[in-house]
Write a protein that holds these residues in place. Sequence first.
Motif, short mmCIF file in Angstrom:
data_model
loop_
_atom_site.label_atom_id
_atom_site.label_comp_id
_atom_site.label_asym_id
_atom_site.label_seq_id
_atom_site.Cartn_x
_atom_site.Cartn_y
_atom_site.Cartn_z
N GLU A 13 0.84 -1.21 0.00
CA GLU A 13 0.00 0.00 0.00
C GLU A 13 0.87 1.26 0.00
OE1 GLU A 13 -3.32 2.28 2.81
OE2 GLU A 13 -2.36 0.44 3.49
N LYS A 14 1.91 1.27 0.83
CA LYS A 14 2.77 2.45 0.93
C LYS A 14 3.51 2.71 -0.38
CE LYS A 14 3.54 2.08 5.94
NZ LYS A 14 4.56 1.87 7.00
N THR A 15 4.08 1.66 -0.97
CA THR A 15 4.84 1.86 -2.22
C THR A 15 3.91 2.23 -3.37
OG1 THR A 15 4.70 -0.53 -2.65
CG2 THR A 15 6.67 0.29 -1.53
N ALA A 16 2.68 1.70 -3.38
CA ALA A 16 1.73 2.05 -4.44
C ALA A 16 1.37 3.54 -4.36
CB ALA A 16 0.48 1.19 -4.33
N LEU A 17 1.21 4.05 -3.15
CA LEU A 17 0.91 5.47 -2.99
C LEU A 17 2.11 6.32 -3.42
CD1 LEU A 17 -0.99 5.41 0.44
CD2 LEU A 17 -1.97 5.75 -1.83
N ARG A 18 3.33 5.85 -3.13
CA ARG A 18 4.51 6.58 -3.59
C ARG A 18 4.60 6.59 -5.11
NH1 ARG A 18 8.76 7.45 0.04
NH2 ARG A 18 9.68 8.54 -1.75
N ALA A 19 4.11 5.52 -5.74
CA ALA A 19 4.12 5.42 -7.20
C ALA A 19 2.96 6.18 -7.83
CB ALA A 19 4.09 3.96 -7.64
N GLY A 20 2.03 6.69 -7.02
CA GLY A 20 0.85 7.37 -7.55
C GLY A 20 -0.22 6.40 -8.04
N ASP A 21 -0.09 5.13 -7.69
CA ASP A 21 -1.05 4.11 -8.12
C ASP A 21 -2.05 3.86 -6.99
OD1 ASP A 21 -2.39 2.00 -9.24
OD2 ASP A 21 -0.65 0.67 -9.42
N THR A 22 -3.04 4.74 -6.88
CA THR A 22 -3.99 4.63 -5.77
C THR A 22 -4.88 3.40 -5.90
OG1 THR A 22 -5.50 6.09 -7.00
CG2 THR A 22 -4.06 7.11 -5.37
N ILE A 23 -5.16 2.97 -7.12
CA ILE A 23 -6.03 1.79 -7.31
C ILE A 23 -5.38 0.56 -6.70
CG2 ILE A 23 -7.20 0.33 -8.99
CD1 ILE A 23 -8.29 3.19 -8.76
N THR A 24 -4.09 0.34 -6.99
CA THR A 24 -3.39 -0.80 -6.40
C THR A 24 -3.27 -0.66 -4.89
OG1 THR A 24 -2.14 -1.11 -8.44
CG2 THR A 24 -1.27 -2.16 -6.47
N ALA A 25 -3.08 0.57 -4.41
CA ALA A 25 -3.00 0.79 -2.96
C ALA A 25 -4.30 0.38 -2.28
CB ALA A 25 -2.71 2.26 -2.68
N PHE A 26 -5.44 0.78 -2.86
CA PHE A 26 -6.73 0.41 -2.28
C PHE A 26 -6.97 -1.09 -2.42
CE2 PHE A 26 -6.88 4.62 -1.61
CZ PHE A 26 -7.53 5.47 -2.49
N TYR A 27 -6.52 -1.68 -3.53
CA TYR A 27 -6.71 -3.12 -3.74
C TYR A 27 -5.89 -3.92 -2.73
CZ TYR A 27 -7.02 -7.59 -6.14
OH TYR A 27 -7.24 -8.91 -6.44
N SER A 28 -4.70 -3.40 -2.37
CA SER A 28 -3.88 -4.11 -1.37
C SER A 28 -4.59 -4.13 -0.01
CB SER A 28 -2.51 -3.44 -1.24
OG SER A 28 -2.63 -2.14 -0.68
N ILE A 29 -5.38 -3.07 0.27
CA ILE A 29 -6.17 -3.09 1.51
C ILE A 29 -7.20 -4.22 1.46
CG2 ILE A 29 -7.80 -1.76 2.92
CD1 ILE A 29 -6.41 0.78 1.94
N ALA A 30 -7.84 -4.37 0.30
CA ALA A 30 -8.83 -5.45 0.15
C ALA A 30 -8.20 -6.83 0.32
CB ALA A 30 -9.50 -5.35 -1.23
N LYS A 31 -6.95 -6.99 -0.16
CA LYS A 31 -6.28 -8.29 -0.06
C LYS A 31 -5.95 -8.68 1.37
CE LYS A 31 -4.99 -10.51 -3.08
NZ LYS A 31 -5.64 -11.67 -3.73
N ARG A 32 -6.00 -7.71 2.30
CA ARG A 32 -5.77 -8.07 3.70
C ARG A 32 -6.86 -9.00 4.23
NH1 ARG A 32 -4.79 -1.98 5.90
NH2 ARG A 32 -3.21 -1.38 4.36
N TYR A 33 -7.98 -9.02 3.51
CA TYR A 33 -9.06 -9.94 3.88
C TYR A 33 -8.52 -11.37 3.99
CZ TYR A 33 -13.42 -12.60 3.36
OH TYR A 33 -14.45 -13.47 3.53
N ASN A 34 -7.63 -11.77 3.04
CA ASN A 34 -7.10 -13.13 3.05
C ASN A 34 -6.30 -13.42 4.31
OD1 ASN A 34 -8.19 -13.58 0.50
ND2 ASN A 34 -6.37 -12.82 -0.55
N ALA A 35 -5.49 -12.43 4.74
CA ALA A 35 -4.69 -12.62 5.95
C ALA A 35 -5.59 -12.76 7.18
CB ALA A 35 -3.72 -11.46 6.12
N TYR A 36 -6.58 -11.87 7.30
CA TYR A 36 -7.48 -11.92 8.45
C TYR A 36 -8.34 -13.18 8.41
CZ TYR A 36 -6.14 -7.12 9.49
OH TYR A 36 -5.43 -6.00 9.81
N GLU A 37 -8.63 -13.69 7.20
CA GLU A 37 -9.37 -14.94 7.09
C GLU A 37 -8.56 -16.10 7.66
OE1 GLU A 37 -11.85 -17.37 3.66
OE2 GLU A 37 -10.03 -16.30 3.10
N LEU A 38 -7.25 -16.14 7.35
CA LEU A 38 -6.38 -17.19 7.89
C LEU A 38 -6.26 -17.07 9.41
CD1 LEU A 38 -3.50 -17.23 5.25
CD2 LEU A 38 -5.40 -18.83 5.46
#
Length: 619
Positions: A171-196
């Motif tokens: 998320e941090k590196t995506a924001l540094r790259a100006g890629d907000t879509i990937t940054a927000f998508y990385s937040i969604a992917k945390r679902y998998n970690a919390y599911e485990l």
Amino acid sequence: MRKLLYIIVSTVILAACVGGGKERAMLDRAQVIINDCPDSALAILDSLEPTCHDFSTENLRRWQLLRLMAQNKCDTVFRSDSLQLVLKDYYDRHGTPNERMTANYLLGRAYSDMGEAPMAMEVFQDAVESADTTAADCDWWNLTRIYMHLAEEYYKAYLPHELLSTLYKAEKTALRAGDTITAFYSIAKRYNAYELLDDKDSMRVVTYKSADLLEGKGKIGLASSIRSVMIDDEAEEGNTNQAAKLIKEYEGFSGFFNSDHEIQKGLEIYYYVKGLYYMAVALPDSAEWMFRKLLLAGNTINGRHAAYTGLCKLYSSASYKDKDSLAKYAMLSASYNDSLYKENYRANLHQFQHQYNYGQIKKKMMAAQEESALKDHIIAIVVFSFIISSLVTLIIYINRKRKRDLVLIEYKRDVKRLNELRIELLSMLNNKDKTISDYTLQKADDEAELIRLSDENGKLRQRLSEALRHEQDMVNAKNEELKALSAKLSTYHIAATSESKRLHRELHDAKEWVTIQKAILKPDVKLSQANWEALDSLFAKVYPNFPTVLMSANHLSLYEYRVCELIRMGVSPSDIARLLNYEKSNITNMRKRMYIKVTGKEGKACDFDEFLFSIPSGK
């Protein structure tokens, strides 16, 4: 049109440059457009292939690095790590931090495609460590992609804490790259970690937060797909209105449904989720329809297991209580649960056996469980012993009075028994001398037997030593034979690799390949029937087994066969679609259908590509 403009501009630059600067200018142009238009970048880089042998070492390695990067962005499946290892070695010694990061990243992608998850994770970590995040020219865009791929490997390896940490960094590196879509998508992917981690509250928070952020950026379809994972949770918690809203958004905006509200193939597990929603709103007939729909469409173990589980829940509910159906689907669910477990176990065994840290944690947990079980066992023994002691004490107390009355009778019996023992003792003393004599003779016999056994033991030791020497000689002979066979197999492998490279060069040096390249680079150039027939003749010459395997044995049409030829020549799916005037998705679906027709198995489009490359030349 934009892609054609890139190619025209690049051609002009190529014509304007001379000497060593010519290829450098083309490489610079390809690097500028590689993220936005990887297909165009790959076309520019492929146009340099005929002259790449004349490049300087620096330009040659840069050309190879950019070409692999473009192929990776075009979803090419890597089947070898040889070139990636050469590039890693070169840029580790001569490259910039960004180049070292890219070389390690491409090696990690190769290991990932080859199924070597532990090595992929290690190399992705090397790629991250190669980046200089303090530099002004740090490639944050590629660093974000590395973190996302590393997160995928951690998820497949069931490492939730490492997965969560990596997604925060992404998320941090995506924001540094100006890629907000990937940054927000990385937040969604945390679902998998919390599911485990079985943290449902956090699963809910990251899902809705990321979906709201993406929706604010206009990504309504992606937002609806992310929220869809909460449908069953909302239904089970009684939030049926919210669940209904999520279903409506998913079916309306995700783009996965046709006009008949049928979800696209491969996502049929959604019918199980929708069935749970119908059960929550007391519509058992609709729920049963969804579960049976999944059963008809589910061609995977996971899909059929979900369908049987849903039917089992349905028939155990108050709406049905059908014991026969409940027993039937309970047995089917359990059966497919075992199959699903075995399938997942086989798929992940290679990854788990290399995850040392994870294995150590698991061992500690098992040891703690065993210690807890031991404590429970000890407590049970103590309680049981206390109960037995209490019962014994009670019995002793009840019988104590009666035993007092029997003491005198017992005493008289003991006196009588004492007199009898005295008589037996006198008899034993009379036989004492005879017994001692018998024991003396037995001792002599035993000593003789011991001497005999000692001699035989020495002979057996000597035989054992001879047998061990003979066995070692046989082992040494087998080892020598194994070394000879290994050297012979290595010679065969080198010969086979050389032949494969020669056939590849023969195919790409032919004029038919030049015609194909022209048609790819210039959309107004169309292939004639004569061009296609020339291509068929070339393949029949270079790869005699190709038409035999695909047309004679598997009855592929001529049109499908020519798609196979283009894939074997290395033409990307998007370029094939452009040559045949089709959409790229049509080519992808055609490859899946041909894979079923040829092998009889379900698979991805890339699985069919791997099958084509495995067909021997026949020469």
